[in-house]
Write an enzyme that holds these catalytic residues in place. Structure first.
Site, PDB file in Angstrom:
ATOM      1  N   ARG A  89       0.799  -1.228   0.000  1.00 28.17           N
ATOM      2  CA  ARG A  89       0.000   0.000   0.000  1.00 28.17           C
ATOM      3  C   ARG A  89       0.830   1.275   0.000  1.00 28.17           C
ATOM      4  NH1 ARG A  89      -3.352  -3.148   1.742  1.00 28.17           N
ATOM      5  NH2 ARG A  89      -1.579  -3.957   2.880  1.00 28.17           N
ATOM      6  N   THR A  90       1.690   1.393   1.014  1.00 27.25           N
ATOM      7  CA  THR A  90       2.413   2.654   1.179  1.00 27.25           C
ATOM      8  C   THR A  90       3.305   2.897  -0.032  1.00 27.25           C
ATOM      9  OG1 THR A  90       2.334   2.299   3.548  1.00 27.25           O
ATOM     10  CG2 THR A  90       3.854   3.980   2.768  1.00 27.25           C
ATOM     11  N   LYS A 118      27.654  -5.655  -0.505  1.00 27.55           N
ATOM     12  CA  LYS A 118      29.122  -5.583  -0.602  1.00 27.55           C
ATOM     13  C   LYS A 118      29.715  -4.935   0.641  1.00 27.55           C
ATOM     14  CE  LYS A 118      28.862  -4.587  -5.568  1.00 27.55           C
ATOM     15  NZ  LYS A 118      29.250  -3.532  -6.531  1.00 27.55           N
ATOM     16  N   ARG A 139      11.290   3.696   3.883  1.00 28.79           N
ATOM     17  CA  ARG A 139      10.704   2.870   4.944  1.00 28.79           C
ATOM     18  C   ARG A 139      11.812   1.965   5.432  1.00 28.79           C
ATOM     19  NH1 ARG A 139       5.286  -0.697   5.065  1.00 28.79           N
ATOM     20  NH2 ARG A 139       4.545   1.368   5.576  1.00 28.79           N
ATOM     21  N   HIS A 172       5.003   6.728  11.821  1.00 32.02           N
ATOM     22  CA  HIS A 172       4.531   6.570  10.442  1.00 32.02           C
ATOM     23  C   HIS A 172       3.701   7.825  10.146  1.00 32.02           C
ATOM     24  CE1 HIS A 172       3.395   4.871   6.736  1.00 32.02           C
ATOM     25  NE2 HIS A 172       3.012   3.671   7.103  1.00 32.02           N
TER      26      HIS A 172
HETATM   27  C1  NCD Z   1       1.289  -0.186   8.599  1.00 35.53           C
HETATM   28  C2  NCD Z   1       2.769  -0.146   8.831  1.00 35.53           C
HETATM   29  O1  NCD Z   1       3.567  -0.539   7.985  1.00 35.53           O
HETATM   30  O2  NCD Z   1       3.127   0.330   9.910  1.00 35.53           O
HETATM   31  N1  NCD Z   1       0.928  -0.388   7.278  1.00 35.53           N
HETATM   32  C3  NCD Z   1       0.778   0.705   6.457  1.00 35.53           C
HETATM   33  O3  NCD Z   1       1.713   1.399   6.157  1.00 35.53           O
HETATM   34  N2  NCD Z   1      -0.464   0.991   6.053  1.00 35.53           N
HETATM   35  C4  NCD Z   1       0.565  -1.070   9.516  1.00 35.53           C
HETATM   36  C5  NCD Z   1       0.966  -2.502   9.614  1.00 35.53           C
HETATM   37  O4  NCD Z   1       1.891  -2.970   8.964  1.00 35.53           O
HETATM   38  O5  NCD Z   1       0.287  -3.195  10.377  1.00 35.53           O
END
Ligand code: NCD
Length: 361
Positions: A89-90, A118, A139, A172
């Protein structure tokens, strides 16, 4: 008092010794954000402005000419999507958001095919991206890494904007902003977010979306929060201390059913077992009582909304999806518009979008 120094003028240890609200100020400028790293960067006014901008973009994008206008905004800019933790999703939401505002995209999603195998450090990898790209969306499983890189690149003289798309079990911020936008839209005819009660359910200890959203919600008036979790997964003390200092009333409980009728919003989450110290550690916790079932729809207020950052496991029965109060699919799509708004803001294109909207929509 706000520190007027630039990020390039402060040492890392000195920055980390500051209170988080003072640290957050280093990542903003007078009109908005220079990076998007932590929920503490966002005032209520700023959240309103971002929500409004997201709505303008959504409306402009409906017409072909509008979509073309948006795609010209950042067509000379390139972004790197550096995702070293799983994401669908993200990742796709950011990728689509970049496309909406015309940005070109590169990606590294697997360090097994990057020079990190490496022996290159993460810091050097990100610094390399900053040579080719104008923005880095990242991320990572390392809490605070996005902030560290924003600081490091400022000192290296390549201060490209960094967006934190999830760091450790800590923050987040863009998910929390899209959650706020979803609440703004859901409560549009009911006086907005002020005065509303949010029930958070699930793994609140390690759920970074919950931590960032609780922070953003605390900026609203007369809100209340109820944290529903098994003892071992209950929200951490730092969030509760933040709520006390913001005078936000809260309750902790492990009895989900007793909270449903009181909720304006219910925010379900999954168990984040990727953070278990020993694999399977949280597997023995009975989480069956922390899920929303079809029968709960009868108890839920007719005006309430049911949210989930997704991915879901068993926290919400699929039979609930058809109910108009189940807003999680809309919540997901909102993320794309909010992220497009944030990106446009990072590159100073906010006013151009508002002007186009005023003249054409
Ligand atoms: C969340 C995350 O990665 O923190 N997902 C997201 O980005 N929508 C929630 C999760 O992984 O449970």
């Amino acid at each position: 008092m706000t520190d007027s120094r630039a990020l390039s003028d402060i040492g890392w240890d000195e920055l980390q010794a500051l209170d988080i609200a003072d640290r957050a100020a280093f990542f903003n400028h007078s009109d908005g954000e220079h990076h998007v790293l932590m929920a503490q960067q966002f005032s209520r006014e700023r959240m309103d402005a971002i929500g409004h901008l997201a709505t303008c973009i959504r409306q402009i994008a409906k017409e072909e000419e509008g979509a073309r206008f948006l795609q010209h905004l950042l067509w000379t800019k390139r972004t790197m999507l550096y995702f070293t933790q799983p994401s669908s999703r993200t990742f796709l939401s950011f990728s689509s958001a970049c496309r909406i505002v015309g940005m070109d995209r590169g990606e590294v999603r697997d360090i097994a095919i990057s020079s990190e195998v490496k022996g290159e450090t993460r810091e050097d990898s990100v610094r390399t991206f900053s040579s080719y790209y104008d923005m880095i969306i990242m991320r990572t499983e390392i809490g605070g890494f996005a902030e560290r890189m924003a600081w490091l690149l400022a000192h290296a003289g390549r201060p490209v904007p960094i967006i934190n798309a999830g760091s450790g079990s800590d923050q987040h911020p863009t998910q929390a902003l899209l959650d706020i936008y979803t609440l703004q839209r859901s409560f549009e005819k009911r006086g907005g977010i002020d005065g509303k009660s949010t029930v958070f359910v699930g793994d609140l200890m390690r759920g970074r979306t919950v931590r960032s959203l609780a922070q953003l919600l605390s900026a609203y008036d007369d809100v209340r929060m109820i944290f529903v979790a098994p003892d071992k997964l209950q929200i951490r003390e730092d969030i509760l201390a933040m709520l006390r200092s913001a005078n936000v009333p809260y309750e902790l409980t492990d009895d989900f059913e007793s909270t449903i009728a009181q909720a304006d919003a219910i925010y379900m989450t999954r168990v984040q077992d990727e953070w278990d110290n020993t694999p399977g550690e949280t597997g023995s916790i009975d989480i069956s009582r922390f899920s929303f079932r079809e029968e709960h729809l009868r108890v839920l207020s007719p005006d309430a909304v049911l949210m989930h950052p997704f991915p879901r496991r068993h926290e919400i029965e699929p039979q609930v999806d058809h109910d108009p109060r189940a807003v999680y699919w809309r919540q997901m799509r909102n993320g794309m518009w909010v992220r497009a708004a944030l990106i446009a803001g990072l590159f100073g294109r906010e006013q151009a979008i508002l002007d186009y909207h005023d003249a054409n929509v």
